[in-house]
Design a protein around this motif. Structure first.
Motif, short mmCIF file in Angstrom:
data_model
loop_
_atom_site.label_atom_id
_atom_site.label_comp_id
_atom_site.label_asym_id
_atom_site.label_seq_id
_atom_site.Cartn_x
_atom_site.Cartn_y
_atom_site.Cartn_z
N GLU A 92 -11.30 -15.19 -2.73
CA GLU A 92 -11.99 -14.74 -1.28
C GLU A 92 -11.70 -13.21 -0.55
N LEU A 93 -10.81 -12.68 -0.53
CA LEU A 93 -10.38 -10.99 -0.61
C LEU A 93 -11.39 -10.20 -1.73
N CYS A 94 -10.63 -10.70 -2.90
CA CYS A 94 -11.41 -9.62 -3.70
C CYS A 94 -12.84 -8.65 -3.39
N ALA A 95 -13.63 -10.23 -3.02
CA ALA A 95 -15.22 -9.48 -2.51
C ALA A 95 -14.83 -8.41 -1.73
N GLN A 96 -13.91 -7.76 -1.08
CA GLN A 96 -14.05 -6.52 0.17
C GLN A 96 -13.93 -5.76 -0.82
N LEU A 97 -13.76 -6.14 -1.86
CA LEU A 97 -12.63 -4.48 -2.63
C LEU A 97 -13.87 -3.81 -3.53
N VAL A 98 -13.94 -3.33 -4.22
CA VAL A 98 -14.38 -2.74 -5.41
C VAL A 98 -14.30 -3.07 -6.70
N ASP A 99 -15.49 -3.73 -7.46
CA ASP A 99 -15.43 -4.45 -8.65
C ASP A 99 -14.91 -3.49 -10.00
N HIS A 100 -14.40 -2.77 -10.17
CA HIS A 100 -13.81 -2.05 -11.02
C HIS A 100 -12.30 -1.72 -10.74
N PRO A 101 -11.91 -1.72 -11.73
CA PRO A 101 -9.97 -0.85 -11.72
C PRO A 101 -10.41 0.25 -11.36
N SER A 102 -9.71 0.55 -9.98
CA SER A 102 -9.02 2.01 -9.18
C SER A 102 -8.09 2.30 -8.57
N PRO A 121 10.43 -13.70 1.65
CA PRO A 121 10.01 -15.27 1.12
C PRO A 121 9.02 -15.01 2.52
N GLU A 122 8.13 -15.46 3.02
CA GLU A 122 7.28 -16.44 3.73
C GLU A 122 7.92 -16.99 5.13
N ARG A 123 8.59 -16.90 6.45
CA ARG A 123 9.37 -16.45 7.52
C ARG A 123 8.15 -18.04 8.09
N ARG A 124 6.84 -18.20 8.44
CA ARG A 124 6.59 -18.91 8.86
C ARG A 124 5.02 -18.81 7.90
N PRO A 125 4.47 -19.82 7.96
CA PRO A 125 2.95 -20.05 7.49
C PRO A 125 1.78 -19.25 7.75
N GLY A 126 1.76 -18.95 6.79
CA GLY A 126 0.38 -17.99 6.75
C GLY A 126 0.83 -16.97 7.31
N ALA A 127 1.79 -16.08 7.08
CA ALA A 127 2.06 -14.75 7.28
C ALA A 127 1.86 -13.88 6.66
N HIS A 128 1.72 -14.09 5.20
CA HIS A 128 1.36 -13.60 3.98
C HIS A 128 0.13 -12.97 3.93
N ARG A 129 -0.07 -14.65 4.09
CA ARG A 129 -1.65 -14.04 4.47
C ARG A 129 -2.53 -13.62 5.34
N ARG A 130 -2.00 -13.41 6.51
CA ARG A 130 -2.52 -12.42 7.50
C ARG A 130 -1.99 -11.23 7.08
N LEU A 131 -0.77 -10.71 6.77
CA LEU A 131 -0.46 -10.04 6.11
C LEU A 131 -1.48 -8.87 4.67
N LEU A 132 -1.86 -10.10 3.79
CA LEU A 132 -2.68 -9.19 2.90
C LEU A 132 -3.83 -9.30 3.15
N THR A 133 -4.67 -9.75 4.39
CA THR A 133 -5.58 -9.63 5.19
C THR A 133 -5.69 -7.65 5.80
N VAL A 134 -4.44 -7.07 6.41
CA VAL A 134 -4.56 -6.71 6.59
C VAL A 134 -3.96 -5.61 5.15
N VAL A 135 -3.10 -5.61 4.21
CA VAL A 135 -3.44 -4.95 3.24
C VAL A 135 -5.02 -4.72 2.20
N VAL A 136 -5.65 -5.22 2.72
CA VAL A 136 -7.09 -5.10 2.07
C VAL A 136 -7.97 -5.00 2.89
N ASP A 137 -7.82 -4.05 4.65
CA ASP A 137 -9.18 -3.89 5.42
C ASP A 137 -7.85 -2.18 5.44
N GLU A 138 -6.78 -2.36 5.32
CA GLU A 138 -6.81 -1.12 4.97
C GLU A 138 -6.98 -0.14 3.08
#
Length: 190
Positions: A92-102, A121-138
């Motif tokens: 569900e996050l991949c669609a925001q990125l280019v569709d080819h290796p880069s 390891p993840e310290r609070r439930p959902g923390a890694h998912r929230r951080l991964l969303t920041v990664v995709v935004d970047e």
């Protein structure tokens, strides 16, 4: 840093779940061809890496991150002692990125987010998912900086590029590379 050993996925397991974590890998370490049902980011916090697909090879020094979309068969090779960080990206996050290796430039925020995702390891439930969303935004805002080597179609040129894949730092001249791969120098220059 928490170190997790990265075992090579078996090529017979297509679309295996991507490896995630961190490991120090020696020069020349390889992950054989494989694919994932989800996307994958590979970041060399130190050292360098090359991600190869049928479309070519993407090279990433420590200020770049490689992106491989879901279902792309690929392999990795690491150069120098490499602090490798692997992160899987849900569909569900991949669609925001280019569709080819880069390859993308790594901002200071992106670097710290990738390190945080792979260091502990993840310290609070959902923390890694929230951080991964920041990664995709970047990454959405980052410029593609693909150090891309297209895959050659000619067998002689493939032999010459195989020499570069084996050791990109070698100091082979064009003439010497042509001799060892039986490629005419004029073809190589093109």
């Amino acid at each position: 840093m928490t170190v997790q050993r990265l075992a090579a996925p078996t090529p017979s397991a297509p679309d295996a779940r991507p490896l995630q974590g961190a490991a120090w890998l020696p020069h020349g370490y390889r992950l054989d061809p494989h694919s994932h049902a989800e996307g994958q980011l590979v970041y060399a916090a130190s050292g360098a890496l090359a991600t190869a697909t049928e479309r070519g090879t993407w090279v990433a020094p420590a200020n770049r991150v490689t992106w491989t979309p879901p279902h792309f068969e690929h392999s990795h090779r690491f150069y120098g002692r490499t602090d490798a960080r692997l992160v899987h990206v849900p569909l569900e996050l991949c669609a925001q990125l280019v569709d080819h290796p880069s390859v993308f430039a790594v901002s200071p925020l992106l670097r710290e987010a990738l390190l945080a995702l792979t260091d502990s390891p993840e310290r609070r439930p959902g923390a890694h998912r929230r951080l991964l969303t920041v990664v995709v935004d970047e990454l959405v805002d980052a410029a593609e900086h693909s150090l891309h080597l297209p895959e050659a179609n000619d067998d002689r040129l493939r032999a010459a590029t195989a020499l570069l894949h084996e050791d990109p730092a070698q100091l082979t001249t064009l003439a010497a590379g042509c001799t060892s791969s039986a490629t005419p120098p004029t073809s190589s220059r093109r």
